[in-house]
Design a protein around this motif. Structure first.
Motif, short mmCIF file in Angstrom:
data_model
loop_
_atom_site.label_atom_id
_atom_site.label_comp_id
_atom_site.label_asym_id
_atom_site.label_seq_id
_atom_site.Cartn_x
_atom_site.Cartn_y
_atom_site.Cartn_z
N THR A 77 0.83 -1.20 0.00
CA THR A 77 0.00 0.00 0.00
C THR A 77 0.87 1.25 0.00
O THR A 77 1.78 1.36 0.83
CB THR A 77 -0.91 0.02 1.24
N PRO A 78 0.62 2.22 -0.89
CA PRO A 78 1.35 3.49 -0.83
C PRO A 78 0.87 4.32 0.36
O PRO A 78 -0.32 4.57 0.50
CB PRO A 78 1.00 4.17 -2.17
N GLN A 79 1.81 4.73 1.22
CA GLN A 79 1.45 5.43 2.44
C GLN A 79 2.28 6.69 2.62
O GLN A 79 3.44 6.75 2.20
CB GLN A 79 1.65 4.51 3.66
N LYS A 114 2.99 -4.91 -10.01
CA LYS A 114 4.24 -5.65 -10.12
C LYS A 114 5.32 -5.13 -9.18
O LYS A 114 6.22 -5.88 -8.79
CB LYS A 114 4.77 -5.59 -11.55
N ASP A 115 5.25 -3.84 -8.83
CA ASP A 115 6.29 -3.26 -7.99
C ASP A 115 5.76 -3.02 -6.57
O ASP A 115 4.55 -3.02 -6.33
CB ASP A 115 6.75 -1.92 -8.57
N ILE A 116 6.69 -2.83 -5.65
CA ILE A 116 6.32 -2.47 -4.29
C ILE A 116 6.13 -0.95 -4.24
O ILE A 116 7.04 -0.19 -4.55
CB ILE A 116 7.44 -2.85 -3.29
N PRO A 117 4.94 -0.46 -3.91
CA PRO A 117 4.74 0.99 -3.87
C PRO A 117 5.59 1.63 -2.76
O PRO A 117 5.66 1.09 -1.65
CB PRO A 117 3.24 1.14 -3.59
N MET A 118 6.20 2.74 -3.06
CA MET A 118 7.03 3.42 -2.08
C MET A 118 6.17 4.21 -1.10
O MET A 118 5.19 4.84 -1.48
CB MET A 118 8.02 4.36 -2.78
N SER A 119 6.53 4.15 0.18
CA SER A 119 5.83 4.89 1.23
C SER A 119 6.79 5.85 1.92
O SER A 119 8.02 5.71 1.81
CB SER A 119 5.22 3.92 2.24
N TYR A 120 6.20 6.79 2.68
CA TYR A 120 7.01 7.85 3.26
C TYR A 120 6.49 8.19 4.66
O TYR A 120 5.29 8.14 4.93
CB TYR A 120 6.94 9.12 2.40
#
Length: 422
Positions: A318-320, A353-359
């Motif tokens: 999940t993008p966070q 397909k990719d791991i969403p980047m989180s911050y």
């Protein structure tokens, strides 16, 4: 010289914007006519499920222009109740609104659970689109959850991978699409599932509420005290919380495309202050179903025996974005002071397909005196999330493990930090 109490100070949120006067306004609740349920056919019988009779009182009050539904002294058993425009709920001292422990007494509706909009069971108390909704009084709303808890743990013995939703159970309070919500004075206890779930609400006050679910002898699984889900302007003040999961959890959606899905969104401008926390998995948690939290203030609370003070759950699917969070003026004891690690429960990337980047950025922890087992419980995962612009200031910490790898956070500022091994 260190100080531990933090007042409103500059009266600004962490990003510098002004705190709206709404957060300090006095409240005058005008409940209109009072509809005492026993005056309208509901009987004092703690063994009789009276969902239909209580719902008729709610419907009558709404049809007459609104009013306050009053639960008088005694215990009244019910399934899911739906409050209508103009109605409020008051539970008088020595009054109990108690949930049925039979899931068939709860309606299946379009609702929101675990970061998704789906069909699931309604809560005991439900309000949708009821601006000005209030729950007040000195009585109790009791979820009667023990049968559900026992069933959950039995299911886990048979299928350790079963999800929360697979064990069919209701929440205690669900409030959605409401403005100007006020919950004050009541005790919310023994919820079968989440205790208080707020979804897409604006201007919510939860004041001087006691929220409890046991950790023993039967654990109350997923009994979060307050779940704030896509909400703006929330004020939690003077509450006493002890539950067998997160005390206050910020939610908003989950999944690989959660930031693009309708129904998901951010929590903005949340202040939690002057509360007392007993056992819980975390006093304040971002996640796990969460995509954006901004301008969160958590201050002047006492914590006793929480597993974590601040928990940032970082889901790899999940993008966070957790930003502008301030924790200050805290006392007490926890197991982990700051906990940031990947959260992989029920991981599902779907078609991504990719791991969403989180911050996570602009997190400040200051003016805190606490003891803990582990001070810095942070695991780097640079392929999954980035941590930057953290500030630790004026901390006096006793820790069994005082170590801190400051390199895992970019631009990590320390000022007057004293961490002593105990």
């Amino acid at each position: 010289m260190m100080t531990w109490f933090c007042a409103a100070g500059e009266n600004r949120f962490p990003d510098g914007t002004a705190i709206d006067g709404w957060f300090s306004e006095k409240v005058s609740l005008k409940g209109g006519k009072k509809y005492v349920i026993t005056d309208y056919g509901v009987v004092k019988d703690s063994t009789l499920v009276q969902t239909e009779a209580i719902q008729k009182v709610i419907d009558l009050a709404s049809s007459k222009g609104g009013g306050t539904i009053v639960i008088p002294e005694g215990t009244f058993l019910s399934g899911s109740l739906f409050f209508k425009p103009g109605t409020k709920l008051m539970v008088k001292e020595d009054g109990v609104l108690k949930g049925s422990n039979d899931i068939s007494d709860f309606a299946v509706i379009d609702t929101r659970m675990e970061g998704r909009c789906l069909k699931y069971f309604a809560a005991l108390v439900n309000a949708e689109g009821v601006d000005g909704f209030a729950i007040t009084g000195k009585g109790k709303i009791n979820g009667n959850g023990q049968r559900f808890w026992k069933s959950f743990w039995l299911r886990r013995q048979v299928n350790p991978q079963c999800t929360n939703l697979e064990e069919l159970r209701p929440r205690l309070v669900y409030i959605t699409d409401c403005k100007d919500v006020h919950i004050e004075g009541v005790r919310l206890e023994n919820s079968p599932f989440w205790t208080t779930h707020l979804y897409k609400c604006e201007r919510v006050r939860i004041w001087n509420v006691e929220i409890f679910a046991p950790a023993a002898p039967v654990k109350a699984p997923s009994s979060d005290a307050i779940d704030i889900d896509v909400c703006t302007d929330v004020h939690v003040k003077g509450c006493n919380i002890s539950v067998n999961d997160d005390a206050i959890a910020l939610k908003g959606g989950k999944g690989p495309w959660a930031d693009k899905e309708p129904g998901n969104g951010a929590n903005m401008r949340v202040i939690i202050e002057d509360c007392t926390f007993g056992f819980c998995h975390s006093a304040l948690t971002c996640g796990s179903e969460s995509i954006h939290n901004r301008n969160i203030i958590f201050r002047n609370c006492h914590i006793d025996n929480a597993v974590r003070l601040l928990w940032l759950k970082m889901r790899p699917d999940t993008p966070q974005n957790y930003e502008y969070i301030t924790v200050e003026g805290m006392t007490g004891n926890v197991r982990s002071f700051l906990y940031i690690q990947p959260w992989t429960q029920f991981f599902d990337l779907g078609d991504r397909k990719d791991i969403p980047m989180s911050y996570s950025s602009n997190v400040t922890m200051r003016n805190i005196r606490m003891s803990c087992r582990r001070f810095f419980d942070v695991k780097p995962a640079p392929d999954q999330y980035q941590l930057k612009d953290f500030t630790f200031e004026n901390l006096d910490i006793m820790a069994e493990n005082p170590s801190c790898d400051r390199k895992v956070i970019e631009n990590f500022v320390w000022t007057d930090v004293n961490v002593t091994r105990k």
